[in-house]
Design an enzyme around this catalytic site. Structure first.
Site, PDB file in Angstrom:
ATOM      1  CD  GLU A 136      -1.595  -2.430   1.518  1.00  0.00           C
ATOM      2  OE1 GLU A 136      -2.392  -3.359   1.371  1.00  0.00           O
ATOM      3  OE2 GLU A 136      -0.422  -2.602   1.947  1.00  0.00           O
ATOM      4  N   PRO A 161       9.046  -9.609  -7.131  1.00  0.00           N
ATOM      5  CG  PRO A 161      10.369 -11.104  -5.955  1.00  0.00           C
ATOM      6  CD  PRO A 161      10.456  -9.951  -6.886  1.00  0.00           C
ATOM      7  NE  ARG A 162       1.284  -6.813  -3.081  1.00  0.00           N
ATOM      8  CZ  ARG A 162       1.421  -6.001  -2.028  1.00  0.00           C
ATOM      9  NH1 ARG A 162       2.644  -5.714  -1.600  1.00  0.00           N
ATOM     10  NH2 ARG A 162       0.388  -5.473  -1.407  1.00  0.00           N
TER      11      ARG A 162
END
Length: 284
Positions: A61, A256-257
């Site tokens: 976020e 990657p996240r």
């Protein structure tokens, strides 16, 4: 018990339990370390009254709103919070004042707000914390949500707890949703129509600020696997290896996240015997 009474009782139970938790948690703070004390509203950045409190659940976020946070920080004092260590540490690496968010218990919220004294609170995407919302309202601090999202599944779940979510949404002064469906769901759950402002896709802010360079010979031979999770990279790598057998010029980039998984993904690539160099995360 009637439906309105049930809704009121649910809110009362949440408040009562949070008061009990708020009384017990400080007793274990000495054994939990500095990170836990931050969650109790202690040991955070020094006060900067009149600034902005920007909160994102975790690194994803905050990363999506990084461009916006940086722009706000040029005009106002900004304190960034996250529920996760990775989110807090990433915000610090980007140069922001950051700490872990206070738990949704009265004492932690009171300590945090007394120290930070924000003029405006900004939440990225969406989080429902009844005591946090009530504490901000009691202090007259406007609440803003940017890039809000609410899935149909989450909306159904929250619809069973209107006594908790309706007061939170009713106290929001401005909300920018990602899409029309989210707007409709939040309005059904208690958001006031006058709080809606223009829609915003946070993940488009950073790409929109980038001027693409020349295409080059590799652009149409490169695959980007972005925001991947555990288990997905192996499937993608296997497919790429099969395709590369027919087209050796084909390239693959993993993003990657969660950045902390960089070393894990690099090891997986090396273990596949590709002979391709990797840029490891170095623990970040």
């Amino acid at each position: 018990m009637t439906a309105p009474q049930h809704r009121s009782a649910l809110g009362a139970v949440y408040r009562s339990l949070s008061h009990v938790a708020g009384a017990v948690l400080p007793l274990v703070a000495a054994w939990k370390g500095a990170d836990f004390r931050q969650r109790l509203g202690r040991d955070g950045p020094p006060s900067q009254p009149g600034g902005l409190w920007v909160h994102g659940a975790s690194v994803g976020e905050l990363a999506s709103a990084r461009v916006l946070i940086a722009a706000l920080a040029q005009e106002f004092p900004v304190t960034v919070t996250s529920n996760s260590l990775t989110g807090r540490d990433a915000a610090r690496d980007w140069g922001f004042r950051a700490c872990l968010a206070p738990l949704d218990v009265p004492g932690a919220l009171r300590g945090f707000l007394d120290r930070v004294q924000p003029a405006v609170q900004v939440t990225i995407e969406n989080e429902i914390w009844p005591n946090r919302a009530a504490a901000l309202r009691a202090r007259g601090v406007p609440q803003v949500v940017i890039g809000a999202r609410m899935s149909a599944r989450s909306a159904r779940r929250w619809s069973r707890m209107p006594g908790l979510i309706a007061p939170v949404l009713a106290g929001i002064d401005a909300l920018s949703a990602q899409d029309h469906a989210t707007e409709a769901r939040l309005l059904d759950l208690g958001l006031l129509p006058g709080a809606l402002v223009g829609r915003l896709q946070l993940k488009l802010l950073a790409p929109a600020a980038v001027t693409p360079g020349p295409g080059g010979p590799w652009r149409d031979r490169t695959i980007l696997a972005a925001s991947t999770h555990e288990g997905e990279e192996a499937v993608i790598l296997d497919g790429w290896l099969r395709a590369r057998a027919a087209d050796p010029a084909l390239r693959l980039i993993f993003a990657p996240r969660h950045p902390l998984r960089g070393d894990e993904v690099a090891a997986m690539i090396a273990g596949a015997g590709t002979g391709v160099p990797t840029a490891q995360s170095g623990g970040r």
